[in-house]
Design a protein around this motif. Structure first.
Motif, PDB file in Angstrom:
ATOM      1  N   ASP A  53       0.805  -1.223   0.000  1.00 51.93           N
ATOM      2  CA  ASP A  53       0.000   0.000   0.000  1.00 51.93           C
ATOM      3  C   ASP A  53       0.841   1.278   0.000  1.00 51.93           C
ATOM      4  O   ASP A  53       0.323   2.384   0.052  1.00 51.93           O
ATOM      5  CB  ASP A  53      -0.970   0.007   1.183  1.00 51.93           C
ATOM      6  CG  ASP A  53      -0.266   0.083   2.535  1.00 51.93           C
ATOM      7  OD1 ASP A  53       0.987   0.083   2.594  1.00 51.93           O
ATOM      8  OD2 ASP A  53      -0.986   0.154   3.550  1.00 51.93           O
ATOM      9  N   GLY A  54       2.162   1.133  -0.025  1.00 53.04           N
ATOM     10  CA  GLY A  54       3.057   2.291  -0.054  1.00 53.04           C
ATOM     11  C   GLY A  54       3.528   2.746   1.309  1.00 53.04           C
ATOM     12  O   GLY A  54       4.397   3.611   1.409  1.00 53.04           O
ATOM     13  N   SER A  55       2.964   2.187   2.373  1.00 55.91           N
ATOM     14  CA  SER A  55       3.395   2.573   3.714  1.00 55.91           C
ATOM     15  C   SER A  55       4.771   1.975   4.013  1.00 55.91           C
ATOM     16  O   SER A  55       5.164   0.965   3.442  1.00 55.91           O
ATOM     17  CB  SER A  55       2.373   2.125   4.765  1.00 55.91           C
ATOM     18  OG  SER A  55       2.314   0.709   4.819  1.00 55.91           O
ATOM     19  N   LEU A  56       5.475   2.627   4.920  1.00 54.59           N
ATOM     20  CA  LEU A  56       6.814   2.191   5.300  1.00 54.59           C
ATOM     21  C   LEU A  56       6.789   1.702   6.739  1.00 54.59           C
ATOM     22  O   LEU A  56       5.932   2.111   7.535  1.00 54.59           O
ATOM     23  CB  LEU A  56       7.803   3.362   5.182  1.00 54.59           C
ATOM     24  CG  LEU A  56       7.874   4.068   3.828  1.00 54.59           C
ATOM     25  CD1 LEU A  56       8.779   5.294   3.923  1.00 54.59           C
ATOM     26  CD2 LEU A  56       8.363   3.122   2.752  1.00 54.59           C
ATOM     27  N   SER A  57       7.749   0.840   7.078  1.00 56.71           N
ATOM     28  CA  SER A  57       7.867   0.401   8.467  1.00 56.71           C
ATOM     29  C   SER A  57       9.326   0.102   8.787  1.00 56.71           C
ATOM     30  O   SER A  57      10.122  -0.200   7.905  1.00 56.71           O
ATOM     31  CB  SER A  57       6.993  -0.830   8.740  1.00 56.71           C
ATOM     32  OG  SER A  57       7.430  -1.928   7.977  1.00 56.71           O
ATOM     33  N   ALA A  58       9.628   0.219  10.077  1.00 55.46           N
ATOM     34  CA  ALA A  58      10.966  -0.077  10.568  1.00 55.46           C
ATOM     35  C   ALA A  58      10.864  -0.453  12.035  1.00 55.46           C
ATOM     36  O   ALA A  58       9.892  -0.101  12.716  1.00 55.46           O
ATOM     37  CB  ALA A  58      11.891   1.129  10.404  1.00 55.46           C
ATOM     38  N   THR A  59      11.862  -1.169  12.517  1.00 56.67           N
ATOM     39  CA  THR A  59      11.946  -1.492  13.937  1.00 56.67           C
ATOM     40  C   THR A  59      13.273  -0.966  14.462  1.00 56.67           C
ATOM     41  O   THR A  59      14.233  -0.801  13.706  1.00 56.67           O
ATOM     42  CB  THR A  59      11.856  -3.011  14.198  1.00 56.67           C
ATOM     43  OG1 THR A  59      12.939  -3.656  13.532  1.00 56.67           O
ATOM     44  CG2 THR A  59      10.532  -3.575  13.707  1.00 56.67           C
ATOM     45  N   MET A  60      13.298  -0.708  15.749  1.00 56.95           N
ATOM     46  CA  MET A  60      14.547  -0.289  16.373  1.00 56.95           C
ATOM     47  C   MET A  60      14.640  -0.867  17.771  1.00 56.95           C
ATOM     48  O   MET A  60      13.634  -1.135  18.414  1.00 56.95           O
ATOM     49  CB  MET A  60      14.700   1.232  16.393  1.00 56.95           C
ATOM     50  CG  MET A  60      13.654   2.008  17.131  1.00 56.95           C
ATOM     51  SD  MET A  60      13.951   3.813  17.225  1.00 56.95           S
ATOM     52  CE  MET A  60      14.135   4.301  15.547  1.00 56.95           C
ATOM     53  N   THR A  61      15.867  -1.095  18.182  1.00 56.84           N
ATOM     54  CA  THR A  61      16.160  -1.504  19.548  1.00 56.84           C
ATOM     55  C   THR A  61      16.999  -0.387  20.139  1.00 56.84           C
ATOM     56  O   THR A  61      17.997   0.027  19.539  1.00 56.84           O
ATOM     57  CB  THR A  61      16.949  -2.833  19.578  1.00 56.84           C
ATOM     58  OG1 THR A  61      16.168  -3.827  18.904  1.00 56.84           O
ATOM     59  CG2 THR A  61      17.228  -3.276  20.996  1.00 56.84           C
ATOM     60  N   VAL A  62      16.579   0.110  21.284  1.00 57.19           N
ATOM     61  CA  VAL A  62      17.234   1.275  21.877  1.00 57.19           C
ATOM     62  C   VAL A  62      17.282   1.129  23.394  1.00 57.19           C
ATOM     63  O   VAL A  62      16.407   0.508  23.983  1.00 57.19           O
ATOM     64  CB  VAL A  62      16.504   2.576  21.455  1.00 57.19           C
ATOM     65  CG1 VAL A  62      15.055   2.569  21.886  1.00 57.19           C
ATOM     66  CG2 VAL A  62      17.208   3.819  21.952  1.00 57.19           C
ATOM     67  N   ARG A  63      18.314   1.673  24.002  1.00 61.23           N
ATOM     68  CA  ARG A  63      18.416   1.682  25.465  1.00 61.23           C
ATOM     69  C   ARG A  63      17.805   2.983  25.976  1.00 61.23           C
ATOM     70  O   ARG A  63      17.988   4.029  25.381  1.00 61.23           O
ATOM     71  CB  ARG A  63      19.877   1.582  25.910  1.00 61.23           C
ATOM     72  CG  ARG A  63      19.996   1.600  27.436  1.00 61.23           C
ATOM     73  CD  ARG A  63      21.262   1.023  27.969  1.00 61.23           C
ATOM     74  NE  ARG A  63      21.364  -0.377  27.607  1.00 61.23           N
ATOM     75  CZ  ARG A  63      22.510  -0.981  27.345  1.00 61.23           C
ATOM     76  NH1 ARG A  63      23.640  -0.329  27.390  1.00 61.23           N
ATOM     77  NH2 ARG A  63      22.538  -2.265  27.032  1.00 61.23           N
ATOM     78  N   SER A  64      17.118   2.922  27.084  1.00 64.14           N
ATOM     79  CA  SER A  64      16.455   4.101  27.656  1.00 64.14           C
ATOM     80  C   SER A  64      17.410   4.876  28.567  1.00 64.14           C
ATOM     81  O   SER A  64      17.142   5.101  29.729  1.00 64.14           O
ATOM     82  CB  SER A  64      15.192   3.693  28.406  1.00 64.14           C
ATOM     83  OG  SER A  64      15.504   2.767  29.423  1.00 64.14           O
ATOM     84  N   ASP A  65      18.525   5.305  27.975  1.00 66.73           N
ATOM     85  CA  ASP A  65      19.578   6.005  28.712  1.00 66.73           C
ATOM     86  C   ASP A  65      19.600   7.498  28.419  1.00 66.73           C
ATOM     87  O   ASP A  65      20.627   8.143  28.501  1.00 66.73           O
ATOM     88  CB  ASP A  65      20.932   5.385  28.401  1.00 66.73           C
ATOM     89  CG  ASP A  65      21.253   5.395  26.916  1.00 66.73           C
ATOM     90  OD1 ASP A  65      20.455   5.926  26.119  1.00 66.73           O
ATOM     91  OD2 ASP A  65      22.312   4.864  26.539  1.00 66.73           O
ATOM     92  N   ASP A  66      18.455   8.061  28.053  1.00 66.54           N
ATOM     93  CA  ASP A  66      18.298   9.482  27.738  1.00 66.54           C
ATOM     94  C   ASP A  66      18.956   9.851  26.414  1.00 66.54           C
ATOM     95  O   ASP A  66      19.224  10.997  26.145  1.00 66.54           O
ATOM     96  CB  ASP A  66      18.831  10.365  28.874  1.00 66.54           C
ATOM     97  CG  ASP A  66      18.289  11.785  28.799  1.00 66.54           C
ATOM     98  OD1 ASP A  66      17.144  11.952  28.353  1.00 66.54           O
ATOM     99  OD2 ASP A  66      19.017  12.712  29.177  1.00 66.54           O
ATOM    100  N   GLY A  67      19.208   8.850  25.577  1.00 62.82           N
ATOM    101  CA  GLY A  67      19.767   9.092  24.255  1.00 62.82           C
ATOM    102  C   GLY A  67      18.772   8.709  23.183  1.00 62.82           C
ATOM    103  O   GLY A  67      17.819   7.980  23.429  1.00 62.82           O
ATOM    104  N   LEU A  68      19.008   9.191  21.979  1.00 63.95           N
ATOM    105  CA  LEU A  68      18.085   8.929  20.888  1.00 63.95           C
ATOM    106  C   LEU A  68      18.583   7.821  19.976  1.00 63.95           C
ATOM    107  O   LEU A  68      19.744   7.451  19.996  1.00 63.95           O
ATOM    108  CB  LEU A  68      17.854  10.202  20.066  1.00 63.95           C
ATOM    109  CG  LEU A  68      19.050  10.802  19.328  1.00 63.95           C
ATOM    110  CD1 LEU A  68      19.285  10.154  17.973  1.00 63.95           C
ATOM    111  CD2 LEU A  68      18.818  12.279  19.128  1.00 63.95           C
ATOM    112  N   CYS A  69      17.674   7.309  19.187  1.00 65.27           N
ATOM    113  CA  CYS A  69      17.972   6.345  18.133  1.00 65.27           C
ATOM    114  C   CYS A  69      17.325   6.927  16.882  1.00 65.27           C
ATOM    115  O   CYS A  69      16.211   7.453  16.944  1.00 65.27           O
ATOM    116  CB  CYS A  69      17.384   4.981  18.483  1.00 65.27           C
ATOM    117  SG  CYS A  69      17.922   3.647  17.411  1.00 65.27           S
TER     118      CYS A  69
END
Length: 183
Positions: A53-69
């Motif tokens: 349908d044209g939509s995009l998706s992604a997954t991420m694994t991130v630590r909740s250490d006040d930093g971004l992904c």
């Protein structure tokens, strides 16, 4: 002496050989045009996939250490999107989108010490009358090793005695009149 030197060289060679067999992992860090972005110690992003349908998706694994992904997307023609928004927003963090150097960056920063899953959908607007594109991101958030400092209660001190002489307590007297009935 010669034996010690040979043992040292052999130990060094084995250490270097062990390092050479491990692949070098280079982290891709988004540009920091704002000067205050901290990148999480753990940030793994899957490739962005496109559905029928044209939509995009992604997954991420991130630590909740006040930093971004972060992840980067481009529209056809390798340029950034004209505009964007987030709806629904993540429940356990914040999403931030910006354009820089012909890329649109989508960043996610989880709440400090949160552990679990979170998700949000970014709406990417190509402009020029082209249809909007939805980008759904699912984040797995890990709090391993993250500690939150607890505030110390304020120290309780005894009230200071004033150097001024104690004032005398004023007393007031009330006078009651007797009412007598005359018969």
């Amino acid at each position: 002496m010669r034996l010690r030197g040979s043992a040292f060289l052999l130990g060094s060679a084995l250490t270097l050989a062990a390092c050479a067999q491990k692949p070098v992992v280079q982290r891709v860090v988004p540009p920091n045009p704002f000067g205050y972005q901290k990148v999480s110690a753990v940030c793994h992003v899957s490739p962005v996939t496109k559905a029928a349908d044209g939509s995009l998706s992604a997954t991420m694994t991130v630590r909740s250490d006040d930093g971004l992904c972060a992840l980067s997307v481009q529209k056809a023609g390798n340029t950034s999107y004209a505009s964007f928004g987030v709806s629904p927003a993540p429940e356990h963090g914040k999403a931030f989108l910006y354009n820089y150097d012909d890329h649109t960056y989508v960043t996610y920063t989880p709440q400090t010490a949160y552990s679990g899953t979170d998700s949000f959908t970014a709406t990417l607007i190509p402009g020029g009358g082209q249809p909007r594109v939805k980008l759904h991101v699912v984040a797995t958030v890990d709090a391993t090793g993250v500690t939150v400092a607890t505030p110390k209660p304020p120290a309780v001190t005894a009230p200071k005695k004033s150097a001024a002489p104690a004032s005398k307590k004023k007393t007031t007297a009330t006078t009651r009149r007797r009412h007598t009935a005359h018969h």
